[in-house]
Enzyme design. Sequence first.
Site, PDB file in Angstrom:
ATOM      1  N   ASP A 188      49.613  55.189 -11.426  1.00 39.26           N
ATOM      2  CA  ASP A 188      49.468  54.747 -12.810  1.00 39.26           C
ATOM      3  C   ASP A 188      50.595  55.274 -13.707  1.00 39.26           C
ATOM      4  O   ASP A 188      50.604  55.005 -14.902  1.00 39.26           O
ATOM      5  CB  ASP A 188      48.113  55.197 -13.358  1.00 39.26           C
ATOM      6  CG  ASP A 188      47.717  54.478 -14.644  1.00 39.26           C
ATOM      7  OD1 ASP A 188      48.023  53.278 -14.764  1.00 39.26           O
ATOM      8  OD2 ASP A 188      47.115  55.117 -15.521  1.00 39.26           O
ATOM      9  N   SER A 206      46.507  50.385 -19.910  1.00 37.64           N
ATOM     10  CA  SER A 206      46.198  49.687 -18.663  1.00 37.64           C
ATOM     11  C   SER A 206      44.916  48.876 -18.797  1.00 37.64           C
ATOM     12  O   SER A 206      43.929  49.341 -19.376  1.00 37.64           O
ATOM     13  CB  SER A 206      46.041  50.695 -17.521  1.00 37.64           C
ATOM     14  OG  SER A 206      47.203  51.489 -17.377  1.00 37.64           O
ATOM     15  N   GLN A 256      49.623  45.864 -11.632  1.00 35.27           N
ATOM     16  CA  GLN A 256      48.828  46.262 -12.790  1.00 35.27           C
ATOM     17  C   GLN A 256      49.086  45.313 -13.946  1.00 35.27           C
ATOM     18  O   GLN A 256      50.220  44.892 -14.175  1.00 35.27           O
ATOM     19  CB  GLN A 256      49.133  47.678 -13.254  1.00 35.27           C
ATOM     20  CG  GLN A 256      48.220  48.125 -14.409  1.00 35.27           C
ATOM     21  CD  GLN A 256      48.473  49.532 -14.901  1.00 35.27           C
ATOM     22  OE1 GLN A 256      48.976  49.732 -15.994  1.00 35.27           O
ATOM     23  NE2 GLN A 256      48.106  50.515 -14.082  1.00 35.27           N
TER      24      GLN A 256
END
Length: 269
Positions: A188, A206, A256
């Site tokens: 991430d 996110s 993502q």
Amino acid sequence: MTDAAPFWASLELDRLDGDHFLAAPQDGALERSFGGQVAAQALRAAGLTVDARRRVHSLHAYFIRPGRPGLPLRFEVNRTRDGRAFSTRDVTACQEGKPIFEMLASFHEPEPGEDWQASAPPPVPPPDGLRPVRLSLLFGDDQPVEIRPVATPDPGPFPISHPFWARATTPVGADPARHACVLTYLSDLAVVRAARSPESQALGVSLDHAIWFHRPPRVDEWLLYSMDPVAHVGTRGLAQGSVRALDGTLVASVAQEALLRAPGDSSRR
């Protein structure tokens, strides 16, 4: 106890009744929980309900609400299915009685078969010749993970952009599940920035995250993480990329989607 200890302690969950687990509050300078940490903890919880011979091969997650580092996190695991070769788990992370994160993970018992991958992209400078950066807001003063960006570090509290090299600086052990959790944590890093168009100055958070584990990762060895923008349309941007070993072996693929808005309006959902 060193400052690196909270990083490893975050992956040690307390088992409650049934398939419910608790993560202790984490001290730190961040205003909201780091998404990679929550995803890694959810994967850890799911893995604790699966036969150790089965390894995670994919996870798909949604960030629902921002988490608060100073509060405990409860993980509720649903054993969706245990088949002959695959196990599926559904994990919900809750804080103050509200879900903040959901993940579906699939585990597969290794089987013999092909071993092929597409050609690797052009090589980048190896890590030995690059300068490390410190992520004190995330890791504290003692850095449990070494990060070496390929490009000149950006100013600010998170001075990294893709691609970058990363490896754990302390022994992780032989458990493949633990290595997969650490890779999930790192997956991430700097991804929201990678999801916006090259000219954009939008800030973001996110929305959802996916990882496909092609081979068991070794996070105590150098891994090259590279994410590139695919589309930035309206207020959503998508980044896709890969995690590769030092010799170019493809370890994992990552995607993502991020919510991208003008500064000052980045977190509203």
